[in-house]
Design a protein around this motif. Structure first.
Motif, PDB file in Angstrom:
ATOM      1  N   GLU B 233       0.835  -1.193   0.000  1.00 11.50           N
ATOM      2  CA  GLU B 233       0.000   0.000   0.000  1.00 11.50           C
ATOM      3  C   GLU B 233       0.882   1.260   0.000  1.00 11.50           C
ATOM      4  OE1 GLU B 233      -2.721   0.045   3.243  1.00 11.50           O
ATOM      5  OE2 GLU B 233      -3.583   1.984   2.684  1.00 11.50           O
ATOM      6  N   ALA B 234       1.901   1.258   0.813  1.00 12.66           N
ATOM      7  CA  ALA B 234       2.802   2.416   0.875  1.00 12.66           C
ATOM      8  C   ALA B 234       3.563   2.581  -0.440  1.00 12.66           C
ATOM      9  CB  ALA B 234       3.786   2.233   2.031  1.00 12.66           C
ATOM     10  N   ARG B 235       3.914   1.474  -1.062  1.00 17.31           N
ATOM     11  CA  ARG B 235       4.639   1.532  -2.348  1.00 17.31           C
ATOM     12  C   ARG B 235       3.812   2.200  -3.434  1.00 17.31           C
ATOM     13  NH1 ARG B 235       7.578  -3.374  -5.100  1.00 17.31           N
ATOM     14  NH2 ARG B 235       8.319  -1.746  -6.460  1.00 17.31           N
ATOM     15  N   GLU B 236       2.514   1.942  -3.422  1.00 19.44           N
ATOM     16  CA  GLU B 236       1.657   2.553  -4.437  1.00 19.44           C
ATOM     17  C   GLU B 236       1.672   4.070  -4.299  1.00 19.44           C
ATOM     18  OE1 GLU B 236      -0.132   1.106  -7.033  1.00 19.44           O
ATOM     19  OE2 GLU B 236       1.237  -0.500  -6.475  1.00 19.44           O
ATOM     20  N   VAL B 237       1.647   4.534  -3.074  1.00 18.37           N
ATOM     21  CA  VAL B 237       1.670   5.988  -2.844  1.00 18.37           C
ATOM     22  C   VAL B 237       2.991   6.563  -3.335  1.00 18.37           C
ATOM     23  CG1 VAL B 237       1.690   7.734  -1.034  1.00 18.37           C
ATOM     24  CG2 VAL B 237       0.111   5.812  -0.866  1.00 18.37           C
ATOM     25  N   VAL B 238       4.075   5.874  -3.033  1.00 24.10           N
ATOM     26  CA  VAL B 238       5.401   6.352  -3.442  1.00 24.10           C
ATOM     27  C   VAL B 238       5.535   6.309  -4.968  1.00 24.10           C
ATOM     28  CG1 VAL B 238       7.875   5.856  -3.285  1.00 24.10           C
ATOM     29  CG2 VAL B 238       6.455   5.719  -1.248  1.00 24.10           C
ATOM     30  N   SER B 239       4.949   5.272  -5.580  1.00 15.91           N
ATOM     31  CA  SER B 239       5.020   5.166  -7.055  1.00 15.91           C
ATOM     32  C   SER B 239       4.329   6.355  -7.707  1.00 15.91           C
ATOM     33  CB  SER B 239       4.350   3.868  -7.516  1.00 15.91           C
ATOM     34  OG  SER B 239       5.036   2.766  -7.006  1.00 15.91           O
ATOM     35  N   GLU B 240       3.187   6.744  -7.148  1.00 21.05           N
ATOM     36  CA  GLU B 240       2.480   7.912  -7.693  1.00 21.05           C
ATOM     37  C   GLU B 240       3.344   9.154  -7.561  1.00 21.05           C
ATOM     38  OE1 GLU B 240      -1.603   8.731  -6.636  1.00 21.05           O
ATOM     39  OE2 GLU B 240      -1.808   6.637  -6.052  1.00 21.05           O
ATOM     40  N   ALA B 312      -2.442  -8.543  -2.412  1.00 18.75           N
ATOM     41  CA  ALA B 312      -3.787  -8.213  -2.912  1.00 18.75           C
ATOM     42  C   ALA B 312      -4.448  -7.188  -1.997  1.00 18.75           C
ATOM     43  CB  ALA B 312      -4.636  -9.481  -2.981  1.00 18.75           C
ATOM     44  N   GLU B 313      -4.299  -7.394  -0.702  1.00 17.98           N
ATOM     45  CA  GLU B 313      -4.929  -6.471   0.247  1.00 17.98           C
ATOM     46  C   GLU B 313      -4.305  -5.089   0.135  1.00 17.98           C
ATOM     47  OE1 GLU B 313      -4.821  -7.943   4.235  1.00 17.98           O
ATOM     48  OE2 GLU B 313      -5.389  -6.002   5.059  1.00 17.98           O
ATOM     49  N   GLY B 314      -2.987  -5.039   0.065  1.00 15.61           N
ATOM     50  CA  GLY B 314      -2.289  -3.758  -0.014  1.00 15.61           C
ATOM     51  C   GLY B 314      -2.663  -2.981  -1.263  1.00 15.61           C
ATOM     52  N   LEU B 315      -2.689  -3.681  -2.396  1.00 12.32           N
ATOM     53  CA  LEU B 315      -3.059  -3.017  -3.654  1.00 12.32           C
ATOM     54  C   LEU B 315      -4.486  -2.492  -3.578  1.00 12.32           C
ATOM     55  CD1 LEU B 315      -1.518  -5.408  -6.335  1.00 12.32           C
ATOM     56  CD2 LEU B 315      -0.929  -3.016  -5.980  1.00 12.32           C
ATOM     57  N   SER B 316      -5.383  -3.302  -3.004  1.00  7.76           N
ATOM     58  CA  SER B 316      -6.789  -2.895  -2.915  1.00  7.76           C
ATOM     59  C   SER B 316      -6.934  -1.640  -2.073  1.00  7.76           C
ATOM     60  CB  SER B 316      -7.614  -4.018  -2.287  1.00  7.76           C
ATOM     61  OG  SER B 316      -7.472  -5.187  -3.039  1.00  7.76           O
ATOM     62  N   ARG B 317      -6.265  -1.613  -0.948  1.00  4.46           N
ATOM     63  CA  ARG B 317      -6.389  -0.440  -0.063  1.00  4.46           C
ATOM     64  C   ARG B 317      -5.829   0.800  -0.742  1.00  4.46           C
ATOM     65  NH1 ARG B 317      -4.829  -3.658   4.908  1.00  4.46           N
ATOM     66  NH2 ARG B 317      -2.769  -2.737   4.716  1.00  4.46           N
ATOM     67  N   ALA B 318      -4.711   0.625  -1.439  1.00  7.39           N
ATOM     68  CA  ALA B 318      -4.125   1.775  -2.138  1.00  7.39           C
ATOM     69  C   ALA B 318      -5.091   2.290  -3.208  1.00  7.39           C
ATOM     70  CB  ALA B 318      -2.798   1.366  -2.758  1.00  7.39           C
ATOM     71  N   LEU B 319      -5.728   1.379  -3.925  1.00  7.01           N
ATOM     72  CA  LEU B 319      -6.669   1.786  -4.964  1.00  7.01           C
ATOM     73  C   LEU B 319      -7.871   2.495  -4.368  1.00  7.01           C
ATOM     74  CD1 LEU B 319      -6.641  -1.305  -7.333  1.00  7.01           C
ATOM     75  CD2 LEU B 319      -6.126   1.040  -7.958  1.00  7.01           C
ATOM     76  N   GLN B 320      -8.356   1.983  -3.246  1.00  6.69           N
ATOM     77  CA  GLN B 320      -9.499   2.630  -2.588  1.00  6.69           C
ATOM     78  C   GLN B 320      -9.166   4.081  -2.267  1.00  6.69           C
ATOM     79  OE1 GLN B 320     -10.773   0.339   0.830  1.00  6.69           O
ATOM     80  NE2 GLN B 320     -10.624  -1.561  -0.352  1.00  6.69           N
ATOM     81  N   ASN B 321      -7.963   4.291  -1.738  1.00  6.54           N
ATOM     82  CA  ASN B 321      -7.559   5.656  -1.379  1.00  6.54           C
ATOM     83  C   ASN B 321      -7.522   6.543  -2.615  1.00  6.54           C
ATOM     84  OD1 ASN B 321      -7.272   5.004   1.316  1.00  6.54           O
ATOM     85  ND2 ASN B 321      -5.115   4.458   1.107  1.00  6.54           N
ATOM     86  N   ARG B 322      -6.990   6.008  -3.683  1.00 11.97           N
ATOM     87  CA  ARG B 322      -6.865   6.810  -4.912  1.00 11.97           C
ATOM     88  C   ARG B 322      -8.227   7.127  -5.511  1.00 11.97           C
ATOM     89  NH1 ARG B 322      -2.896   4.427  -9.191  1.00 11.97           N
ATOM     90  NH2 ARG B 322      -3.583   6.289 -10.288  1.00 11.97           N
ATOM     91  N   ILE B 323      -9.127   6.128  -5.518  1.00  9.29           N
ATOM     92  CA  ILE B 323     -10.438   6.341  -6.115  1.00  9.29           C
ATOM     93  C   ILE B 323     -11.218   7.366  -5.295  1.00  9.29           C
ATOM     94  CG2 ILE B 323     -12.670   5.260  -6.581  1.00  9.29           C
ATOM     95  CD1 ILE B 323     -11.132   2.700  -7.287  1.00  9.29           C
ATOM     96  N   GLU B 324     -11.097   7.283  -3.987  1.00  7.26           N
ATOM     97  CA  GLU B 324     -11.821   8.234  -3.138  1.00  7.26           C
ATOM     98  C   GLU B 324     -11.339   9.655  -3.379  1.00  7.26           C
ATOM     99  OE1 GLU B 324     -11.133   6.682   0.728  1.00  7.26           O
ATOM    100  OE2 GLU B 324     -12.616   5.079   0.517  1.00  7.26           O
ATOM    101  N   GLN B 325     -10.073   9.783  -3.717  1.00  6.34           N
ATOM    102  CA  GLN B 325      -9.531  11.119  -3.957  1.00  6.34           C
ATOM    103  C   GLN B 325      -9.771  11.568  -5.395  1.00  6.34           C
ATOM    104  OE1 GLN B 325      -5.399  10.870  -2.926  1.00  6.34           O
ATOM    105  NE2 GLN B 325      -5.834  10.345  -0.808  1.00  6.34           N
ATOM    106  N   PHE B 326     -10.145  10.664  -6.267  1.00  9.01           N
ATOM    107  CA  PHE B 326     -10.190  10.953  -7.701  1.00  9.01           C
ATOM    108  C   PHE B 326     -11.171  12.052  -8.084  1.00  9.01           C
ATOM    109  CE2 PHE B 326      -8.764  10.101 -11.826  1.00  9.01           C
ATOM    110  CZ  PHE B 326      -9.835  10.158 -12.685  1.00  9.01           C
ATOM    111  N   PRO B 327     -12.446  12.117  -7.624  1.00  7.96           N
ATOM    112  CA  PRO B 327     -13.365  13.206  -7.990  1.00  7.96           C
ATOM    113  C   PRO B 327     -12.760  14.563  -7.681  1.00  7.96           C
ATOM    114  CG  PRO B 327     -14.559  11.495  -6.910  1.00  7.96           C
ATOM    115  CD  PRO B 327     -13.111  11.131  -6.807  1.00  7.96           C
TER     116      PRO B 327
END
Lengths: 173, 466
Positions: B233-240, B312-327
């Motif tokens: 999950e933290a890696r996804e944030v850093v990748s962005e 799988a869990e980490g990726l899902s949580r990272a995606l949830q955070n991104r989608i919630e911020q997307f609008p």
């Protein structure tokens, strides 16, 4: 060699040869136990002090006997070598009781005769028969030729025989 | 008594008694000997003490090197007499790790060693009985649901606990100390790879382990899997942050305590729940925005199928955070577009004002809207210059005809070029005439052949002044 290792090695040598040296001195000082104990301790302490210079190629037995011999010589300076009879009898009492009375008496007489031998012959007899050293080792200790040691020992034995036969044996017994 | 011969005398001499030393005298001798040994010092030699110290230091280094190599064997586990040496050597290793990245590497290396020790314990059924006597109560106090009743179980539990702790320490260093995006990305990648490798090894260990220790291995595997989820999950944030080319980033591992329930959820079930929540949010997105997240959701599903529940869990949580911020991001983009339009309109207005100031009389009247197929001439009838002859100019009578012809030619050219805004040119008109609109006002002096023409043209312009 580190000091601790030297001590350990010396202690092993001591355990191996303490009985021999003690008996050599014990017989030489007229069976005076206290004197023999003191002399034995002195000899080994001297040996430890000189242990750094001990040549490992040489036999420790001959080396420490040389020290004992020299120390005894120094000890004898100004002293008379007399074997008190009472002490000789005391020594005889320490002989194992498995031996017969006759054997005990025989040994007692021989011991008396040994004590009357000249110092040099007495030492040779003790080194050869009590300490079980070879002629070569005795020669190294006393600083004489091996042949001379053999000859002296033969003479000592012959003298003891003659003295025993003269004083203690009866041809018809 | 019979007389004796030489042999008999020798025999008697050979059987003379032999005596032992007195014990008391011997003790006194040993006391003197010991005193002498203490008092005796080595003989003085040339630079003896410096040489002794140098030799001693080399010997110490050699013993240290050999001892460390021996201590680092996997067989040196807790309870082994060399284990404290191993721990001390690892402390020295950590002290020589000067940067945060090096510290992360050191902790990951230590966790690898703990894993090898755990494999050794399981494979050799070892366990120091001495461990059991004082560690067992401690272990039992912490492990409520696992019954540790053997030295092997205690040893394994503690070793695996140490392994997991090393990974957590590496993660903590990333969270606290690594602010550069590139460094954080590199460190998190290493932690994820190490934790994945450990998970695979733990699965193998669990298969080989005795029944009583299987539970321990499973429990630790679940904990490592949770750690993987946090790291992913933290890696996804850093990748962005890397994609946005941000130099610094704040790594923050999710704290999942608030989501804990009384009932323990299996790792697989947990991962499935997270993915389902992510898919719900994904489906609520507009179609055009789904492309952004589709690939990541596929990755999460693949991880779930491969049994990598933490990933799988980490990726899902990272995606949830991104989608919630997307609008929010979409609104910002719209706002940005609006601002750009306003800026453009302002620039156009400025240009119009400039033109008005420069040549106010040349401003064309508003053109009628172009109808499809309409010819240009019809459209611009009103702005066509008058056909009557130009007024005569004094002093130019001789060349009047020639000048008129030249002017007519010029005016014909004028028909092709009009005083209008370039942007208002109809495409169809341009295509019909294959004319490129002139960006500048017409009748620039440089366009004419001689100065006489310029004067004449200036006078012509004056006709159109209000």
């Amino acid at each position: 060699m580190p000091h601790a290792d030297a001590l350990q090695e010396f202690t092993r040598y001591y355990e191996e040869h303490k009985k021999t040296i003690f008996n050599y001195l014990f017989y030489r000082v007229g069976f005076n136990r206290d004197t023999a104990e003191d002399l034995t301790s002195d000899v080994f302490l001297k040996a430890f002090q000189a242990f750094d210079s001990y040549d490992r190629n040489r036999s420790f037995k001959t080396w420490v006997f040389t020290i004992a011999h020299n120390h005894l010589v120094n000890f004898y300076a100004g002293r008379k070598n007399v074997l008190p009879l009472e002490e000789a009898i005391e020594v005889v009492k320490e002989i194992p009781i498995s031996q017969t009375v006759e054997e005990k008496m025989l040994k007692e007489k021989i011991l008396r005769l040994v004590s009357k031998l000249p110092a040099t012959q007495r030492e040779l007899v003790i080194l050869r028969y009590v300490n079980d050293l070879s002629h070569h080792e005795i020669a190294q200790i006393v600083g004489k030729e091996e042949g001379a040691v053999r000859t002296a020992l033969s003479r000592a034995v012959a003298l003891l025989r003659d003295e025993y036969n003269i004083h203690f044996s009866h041809p018809n017994s | 008594m019979n007389p004796l011969d030489d042999k008999q005398v020798e025999k008697i001499l050979g059987n003379l008694p032999v005596f032992e030393r007195d014990k008391k005298a011997e003790r006194i001798f040993f006391e003197k000997l010991h005193r002498m040994a203490v008092e005796t010092k080595p003989a003085a030699a040339w630079f003896f003490w410096p040489r002794l110290r140098l030799a001693g230091s080399f010997v110490a280094l050699f013993i240290l090197a050999v001892g460390t190599v021996w201590a680092y064997q996997p067989s040196t586990t807790r309870g082994h007499f060399l284990y404290p040496w191993k721990q001390a050597a690892e402390k020295v290793e950590l002290a020589f790790a000067f940067t945060s990245l090096q510290k992360v590497d050191a902790h990951l290396q230590f966790s690898d060693r703990r894993l090898k020790e755990a494999e050794y314990i399981v494979g050799n059924s070892t366990g120091n009985p001495a461990l059991t006597s004082w560690l067992l109560p401690l272990a039992l106090a912490h492990e409520e649901d696992i019954h540790l009743d053997s030295p092997q179980a205690v040893n394994l539990a503690l070793t695996l606990g140490d392994m997991r702790s090393e990974i957590s320490q590496a993660s903590a260093i990333v969270e606290k100390s690594l602010t550069k995006t590139a460094d954080a990305s590199r460190a998190l990648e290493k932690i994820e790879l190490t934790a994945d490798r450990h998970l695979e090894a733990l699965v193998k260990i669990e298969k080989k382990a005795a029944p009583e220790v299987k539970k321990i291995v499973k429990k630790v595997a679940d904990e490592v899997d949770e750690e993987v989820a946090r790291v992913v999950e933290a890696r996804e944030v850093v990748s962005e942050a890397l994609v946005r080319k941000e130099e610094n980033v704040k790594v923050q591992f999710a704290r999942r305590e608030e989501k804990k329930t009384e009932k323990k959820v299996e790792r697989e079930e947990n991962a499935q729940q997270e993915i389902q929540e992510t898919i719900k949010l994904f489906q609520a997105l507009p179609a055009k925005d789904k492309e952004v997240f589709a690939e990541k959701i596929e990755m999460a599903l693949e991880a779930l199928e491969a049994g990598k529940f933490g990933r799988a869990e980490g990726l899902s949580r990272a995606l949830q955070n991104r989608i919630e911020q997307f609008p929010e991001k979409s609104r910002l983009d719209e706002q940005k577009e609006q601002e750009e339009k306003e800026e453009k309109a302002r620039r156009e207005k400025s240009f119009e004002e400039f033109r008005e100031e420069k040549n106010p009389q040349q401003r064309p009247e508003p053109r009628p809207e172009v109808q499809p197929g309409e010819k240009r001439q019809e459209r611009f009838k009103e702005v066509k210059p008058p056909e009557e002859k130009l007024p005569k100019v004094e002093g130019a009578e001789d060349d009047e005809d020639e000048e008129d012809d030249a002017l007519d030619e010029d005016l014909e050219d004028v028909e092709d070029f009009e005083l209008f805004d370039v942007e208002e040119v109809d495409d169809e008109v341009l295509k019909e005439k294959s004319i490129k609109p002139h960006p500048l006002p017409l009748f620039e002096p440089k366009d004419f052949k001689n100065f006489d023409d310029i004067d004449r043209m200036e006078k012509f312009k004056e006709q159109f002044k209000p």
